[in-house]
Design an enzyme around this catalytic site. Sequence first.
Site, PDB file in Angstrom:
ATOM      1  N   GLY A  85      -0.764  -6.003  19.725  1.00  0.00           N
ATOM      2  CA  GLY A  85       0.617  -6.221  19.269  1.00  0.00           C
ATOM      3  C   GLY A  85       1.646  -6.098  20.374  1.00  0.00           C
ATOM      4  O   GLY A  85       1.310  -5.859  21.540  1.00  0.00           O
TER       5      GLY A  85
ATOM      6  N   VAL B 158       3.934  -3.753  20.845  1.00  0.00           N
ATOM      7  CA  VAL B 158       3.950  -2.408  21.424  1.00  0.00           C
ATOM      8  C   VAL B 158       2.603  -2.122  22.090  1.00  0.00           C
ATOM      9  O   VAL B 158       2.546  -1.569  23.199  1.00  0.00           O
ATOM     10  CB  VAL B 158       4.247  -1.336  20.345  1.00  0.00           C
ATOM     11  CG1 VAL B 158       4.162   0.061  20.945  1.00  0.00           C
ATOM     12  CG2 VAL B 158       5.635  -1.556  19.746  1.00  0.00           C
TER      13      VAL B 158
ATOM     14  N   SER C 205      -8.769  -9.684  15.274  1.00  0.00           N
ATOM     15  CA  SER C 205      -8.802  -9.686  16.746  1.00  0.00           C
ATOM     16  C   SER C 205     -10.113  -9.166  17.327  1.00  0.00           C
ATOM     17  O   SER C 205     -10.245  -9.104  18.557  1.00  0.00           O
ATOM     18  CB  SER C 205      -7.663  -8.820  17.290  1.00  0.00           C
ATOM     19  OG  SER C 205      -6.438  -9.229  16.779  1.00  0.00           O
TER      20      SER C 205
ATOM     21  N   ARG D 269       7.064  10.157  10.320  1.00  0.00           N
ATOM     22  CA  ARG D 269       8.202  10.719  11.075  1.00  0.00           C
ATOM     23  C   ARG D 269       8.944  11.826  10.348  1.00  0.00           C
ATOM     24  O   ARG D 269       9.386  12.794  10.961  1.00  0.00           O
ATOM     25  CB  ARG D 269       9.193   9.607  11.431  1.00  0.00           C
ATOM     26  CG  ARG D 269       8.655   8.651  12.461  1.00  0.00           C
ATOM     27  CD  ARG D 269       9.706   7.616  12.798  1.00  0.00           C
ATOM     28  NE  ARG D 269       9.138   6.551  13.596  1.00  0.00           N
ATOM     29  CZ  ARG D 269       9.528   5.288  13.533  1.00  0.00           C
ATOM     30  NH1 ARG D 269      10.509   4.937  12.704  1.00  0.00           N
ATOM     31  NH2 ARG D 269       8.972   4.390  14.288  1.00  0.00           N
TER      32      ARG D 269
ATOM     33  N   CYS E 133      12.743   3.221  17.569  1.00  0.00           N
ATOM     34  CA  CYS E 133      13.225   2.830  18.910  1.00  0.00           C
ATOM     35  C   CYS E 133      14.723   3.098  19.091  1.00  0.00           C
ATOM     36  O   CYS E 133      15.157   3.606  20.140  1.00  0.00           O
ATOM     37  CB  CYS E 133      12.915   1.360  19.163  1.00  0.00           C
ATOM     38  SG  CYS E 133      13.190   0.284  17.757  1.00  0.00           S
TER      39      CYS E 133
ATOM     40  N   SER F  57      12.527  -8.220  19.808  1.00  0.00           N
ATOM     41  CA  SER F  57      11.199  -7.646  20.100  1.00  0.00           C
ATOM     42  C   SER F  57      10.937  -6.426  19.224  1.00  0.00           C
ATOM     43  O   SER F  57       9.786  -6.069  18.999  1.00  0.00           O
ATOM     44  CB  SER F  57      11.080  -7.270  21.578  1.00  0.00           C
ATOM     45  OG  SER F  57      12.065  -6.303  21.904  1.00  0.00           O
TER      46      SER F  57
ATOM     47  N   LYS G 114      16.850   5.761   8.875  1.00  0.00           N
ATOM     48  CA  LYS G 114      15.938   6.349   9.871  1.00  0.00           C
ATOM     49  C   LYS G 114      16.741   6.973  11.003  1.00  0.00           C
ATOM     50  O   LYS G 114      16.468   8.095  11.425  1.00  0.00           O
ATOM     51  CB  LYS G 114      15.022   5.253  10.461  1.00  0.00           C
ATOM     52  CG  LYS G 114      13.870   4.827   9.603  1.00  0.00           C
ATOM     53  CD  LYS G 114      13.068   3.761  10.367  1.00  0.00           C
ATOM     54  CE  LYS G 114      12.623   2.642   9.474  1.00  0.00           C
ATOM     55  NZ  LYS G 114      12.141   1.448  10.165  1.00  0.00           N
TER      56      LYS G 114
ATOM     57  N   ARG H   8      20.739  -6.767  14.001  1.00  0.00           N
ATOM     58  CA  ARG H   8      19.812  -7.543  14.841  1.00  0.00           C
ATOM     59  C   ARG H   8      20.626  -8.629  15.547  1.00  0.00           C
ATOM     60  O   ARG H   8      21.424  -9.329  14.909  1.00  0.00           O
ATOM     61  CB  ARG H   8      18.746  -8.192  13.954  1.00  0.00           C
ATOM     62  CG  ARG H   8      17.628  -8.856  14.729  1.00  0.00           C
ATOM     63  CD  ARG H   8      16.671  -7.871  15.355  1.00  0.00           C
ATOM     64  NE  ARG H   8      15.883  -7.188  14.340  1.00  0.00           N
ATOM     65  CZ  ARG H   8      15.121  -6.123  14.601  1.00  0.00           C
ATOM     66  NH1 ARG H   8      15.046  -5.624  15.833  1.00  0.00           N
ATOM     67  NH2 ARG H   8      14.444  -5.543  13.637  1.00  0.00           N
TER      68      ARG H   8
ATOM     69  N   HIS I   4      17.497  -2.791  23.370  1.00  0.00           N
ATOM     70  CA  HIS I   4      18.498  -2.456  22.344  1.00  0.00           C
ATOM     71  C   HIS I   4      19.759  -1.890  23.004  1.00  0.00           C
ATOM     72  O   HIS I   4      19.680  -1.063  23.925  1.00  0.00           O
ATOM     73  CB  HIS I   4      17.960  -1.361  21.406  1.00  0.00           C
ATOM     74  CG  HIS I   4      16.906  -1.821  20.444  1.00  0.00           C
ATOM     75  ND1 HIS I   4      16.527  -3.137  20.281  1.00  0.00           N
ATOM     76  CD2 HIS I   4      16.161  -1.103  19.549  1.00  0.00           C
ATOM     77  CE1 HIS I   4      15.579  -3.200  19.348  1.00  0.00           C
ATOM     78  NE2 HIS I   4      15.347  -1.988  18.889  1.00  0.00           N
TER      79      HIS I   4
ATOM     80  N   ASN J  77      13.493  -1.240  24.276  1.00  0.00           N
ATOM     81  CA  ASN J  77      13.016  -0.700  22.991  1.00  0.00           C
ATOM     82  C   ASN J  77      11.501  -0.681  22.878  1.00  0.00           C
ATOM     83  O   ASN J  77      10.938   0.098  22.101  1.00  0.00           O
ATOM     84  CB  ASN J  77      13.602  -1.504  21.819  1.00  0.00           C
ATOM     85  CG  ASN J  77      13.419  -2.992  21.986  1.00  0.00           C
ATOM     86  OD1 ASN J  77      13.980  -3.593  22.915  1.00  0.00           O
ATOM     87  ND2 ASN J  77      12.632  -3.597  21.138  1.00  0.00           N
TER      88      ASN J  77
HETATM   89  N1  LIG Z   1       8.516  -3.427  18.390  1.00  0.00           N
HETATM   90  C1  LIG Z   1       9.211  -2.289  18.545  1.00  0.00           C
HETATM   91  O1  LIG Z   1      10.280  -2.197  19.220  1.00  0.00           O
HETATM   92  C2  LIG Z   1       8.739  -1.029  17.928  1.00  0.00           C
HETATM   93  C3  LIG Z   1       9.349   0.125  18.327  1.00  0.00           C
HETATM   94  C4  LIG Z   1       8.938   1.324  17.781  1.00  0.00           C
HETATM   95  C5  LIG Z   1       7.929   1.323  16.859  1.00  0.00           C
HETATM   96  N2  LIG Z   1       7.320   0.159  16.477  1.00  0.00           N
HETATM   97  C6  LIG Z   1       6.250   0.254  15.485  1.00  0.00           C
HETATM   98  O2  LIG Z   1       4.989  -0.015  16.110  1.00  0.00           O
HETATM   99  C7  LIG Z   1       4.127  -0.672  15.176  1.00  0.00           C
HETATM  100  C8  LIG Z   1       3.661  -1.991  15.766  1.00  0.00           C
HETATM  101  O3  LIG Z   1       4.789  -2.807  16.047  1.00  0.00           O
HETATM  102  P1  LIG Z   1       4.667  -4.135  16.908  1.00  0.00           P
HETATM  103  O4  LIG Z   1       6.060  -4.552  17.151  1.00  0.00           O
HETATM  104  O5  LIG Z   1       3.741  -3.960  18.057  1.00  0.00           O
HETATM  105  O6  LIG Z   1       3.962  -5.123  15.826  1.00  0.00           O
HETATM  106  P2  LIG Z   1       3.063  -6.402  16.060  1.00  0.00           P
HETATM  107  O7  LIG Z   1       3.404  -7.087  17.322  1.00  0.00           O
HETATM  108  O8  LIG Z   1       3.121  -7.156  14.784  1.00  0.00           O
HETATM  109  O9  LIG Z   1       1.555  -5.795  16.229  1.00  0.00           O
HETATM  110  C9  LIG Z   1       0.875  -5.158  15.177  1.00  0.00           C
HETATM  111  C10 LIG Z   1      -0.453  -4.609  15.689  1.00  0.00           C
HETATM  112  O10 LIG Z   1      -1.088  -3.887  14.634  1.00  0.00           O
HETATM  113  C11 LIG Z   1      -2.420  -4.369  14.475  1.00  0.00           C
HETATM  114  N3  LIG Z   1      -2.878  -4.206  13.096  1.00  0.00           N
HETATM  115  C12 LIG Z   1      -2.315  -4.706  11.976  1.00  0.00           C
HETATM  116  N4  LIG Z   1      -3.052  -4.347  10.900  1.00  0.00           N
HETATM  117  C13 LIG Z   1      -4.084  -3.613  11.358  1.00  0.00           C
HETATM  118  C14 LIG Z   1      -5.194  -2.988  10.753  1.00  0.00           C
HETATM  119  N5  LIG Z   1      -5.396  -3.010   9.432  1.00  0.00           N
HETATM  120  N6  LIG Z   1      -6.071  -2.330  11.543  1.00  0.00           N
HETATM  121  C15 LIG Z   1      -5.905  -2.284  12.873  1.00  0.00           C
HETATM  122  N7  LIG Z   1      -4.881  -2.880  13.524  1.00  0.00           N
HETATM  123  C16 LIG Z   1      -3.979  -3.536  12.759  1.00  0.00           C
HETATM  124  C17 LIG Z   1      -2.334  -5.817  14.884  1.00  0.00           C
HETATM  125  O11 LIG Z   1      -3.624  -6.305  15.169  1.00  0.00           O
HETATM  126  P3  LIG Z   1      -3.960  -7.891  14.991  1.00  0.00           P
HETATM  127  O12 LIG Z   1      -3.390  -8.570  16.189  1.00  0.00           O
HETATM  128  O13 LIG Z   1      -5.452  -7.897  14.970  1.00  0.00           O
HETATM  129  O14 LIG Z   1      -3.346  -8.318  13.690  1.00  0.00           O
HETATM  130  C18 LIG Z   1      -1.446  -5.683  16.128  1.00  0.00           C
HETATM  131  O15 LIG Z   1      -2.218  -5.208  17.208  1.00  0.00           O
HETATM  132  C19 LIG Z   1       4.943  -0.818  13.886  1.00  0.00           C
HETATM  133  O16 LIG Z   1       4.641   0.278  13.061  1.00  0.00           O
HETATM  134  C20 LIG Z   1       6.368  -0.762  14.363  1.00  0.00           C
HETATM  135  O17 LIG Z   1       7.235  -0.284  13.369  1.00  0.00           O
HETATM  136  C21 LIG Z   1       7.693  -1.028  17.003  1.00  0.00           C
END
Ligand SMILES: NC(=O)c1ccc[n+]([C@@H]2O[C@H](COP(=O)([O-])OP(=O)(O)OC[C@H]3O[C@@H](n4cnc5c(N)ncnc54)[C@H](OP(=O)(O)O)[C@@H]3O)[C@@H](O)[C@H]2O)c1
Length: 337
Positions: free
Chosen positions: A13, A15, A41, A101, A130, A160, A214, A236, A243, A316
């Site tokens: 993903g 992050v 994946s 959290r 974030c 992002s 949050k 957004r 951010h 972020n």
């Molecule tokens: N983006 C940000 O700025 C940010 C900041 C702080 C926190 N977060 C948090 O971090 C988390 C991920 O965010 P992201 O932005 O990286 O999302 P993302 O790009 O959509 O990536 C999601 C990831 O989770 C994996 N996943 C989904 N379902 C799964 C399952 N059942 N078992 C194992 N892996 C699974 C996906 O794997 P596949 O590729 O195989 O589907 C992918 O690796 C979220 O909880 C989000 O709230 C994000």
Amino acid sequence: MKVTKIAVVGATGMVGRTFLKVLEEQNFPNCEYTLFASAKSAGLKLPFMGAEYEVKELTEASFDEGFDIALFSAGASTSKVFAPIAASKGCTVIDNSSQWRMDPEVPLVVPEVNPQDIAKSKGIIANPNCSTIQAVVALKPLYDKYGIERIVYSTYQAVSGAGVKGWDDLENGAKAYVAEEPFEPKKFPHPIFSNCIPHIDVFLENGYTKEEEKMINETRKILHDDSLRVTATTVRVPVFNGHSESINVELKEPFELSDIYALYNDFPGIVVQDDPSTDLYPLACSASGHDEVFVGRIRRDFSVENGLNLWVVADNIRKGAASNAVQIARYILEHKE
Ligand SMILES: NC(=O)c1ccc[n+]([C@@H]2O[C@H](COP(=O)([O-])OP(=O)(O)OC[C@H]3O[C@@H](n4cnc5c(N)ncnc54)[C@H](OP(=O)(O)O)[C@@H]3O)[C@@H](O)[C@H]2O)c1
């Protein structure tokens, strides 16, 4: 010396891929890594530490092989199921989702602000939202020196922060605009290109969004102050990464602006960028790719007693997610007996 086994959950993903980048940069000695994502994946190969790492499907048995630390960024529902399984097998989970959290048993940690809370962990440590992380880094030195009466957050959050699908909505929306073609957003409720959307996460009954709630609740938890008065509007904006936040804060004690600059210049993880004569102030495009929190436009709010305005910018995905979690991991590795 015993090898430390680290699992990266959600490695494919937005992050997760940044986790890999930050772990490569930090290059902790004597660590072994395993990458997990969903079944979709499994088998995918990701470049990491100069080699190709095969992504494994996350299952209930994944943690049987005895991990020391698991960095989770796979969404709240995945964390809800798998973080307790990992913790029950002796692994410390550092979780990026919102799932744990506000659990009173789970520390919510920003290492520059409340590293002492890491020791209270019973197996799961939560990484804050974030937008909260960069805000509390900027607020902590003020809180400690003057006390804080009230905080007003207004955020300008990059796409992002909504993962890969959020990024695609801005990129594809921009392409459709140039090609004069219609565009249907896939992630956001409205097109994000050439727009600002005052709606992040779901709406609550009180009219706030969950992202706003949050920021309010997490700020109180991290600063250990349930009575802190905080309000937030989260928006957004069409920025790919980084951010930006306007933070209006009423301090409890009078202050001199020169002392605020001195406080920030001494605080770890903060870079002051503030020189109106050269148009210097924090910008999303220059904060992107860095781990520090950038603070500028530092000025008095003349409309209240002891009021201060700040403009606070950070990456972020790095400080707001991956780098903060890796900092927590580093703290654990450096403090283990
Ligand atoms: N983006 C940000 O700025 C940010 C900041 C702080 C926190 N977060 C948090 O971090 C988390 C991920 O965010 P992201 O932005 O990286 O999302 P993302 O790009 O959509 O990536 C999601 C990831 O989770 C994996 N996943 C989904 N379902 C799964 C399952 N059942 N078992 C194992 N892996 C699974 C996906 O794997 P596949 O590729 O195989 O589907 C992918 O690796 C979220 O909880 C989000 O709230 C994000």
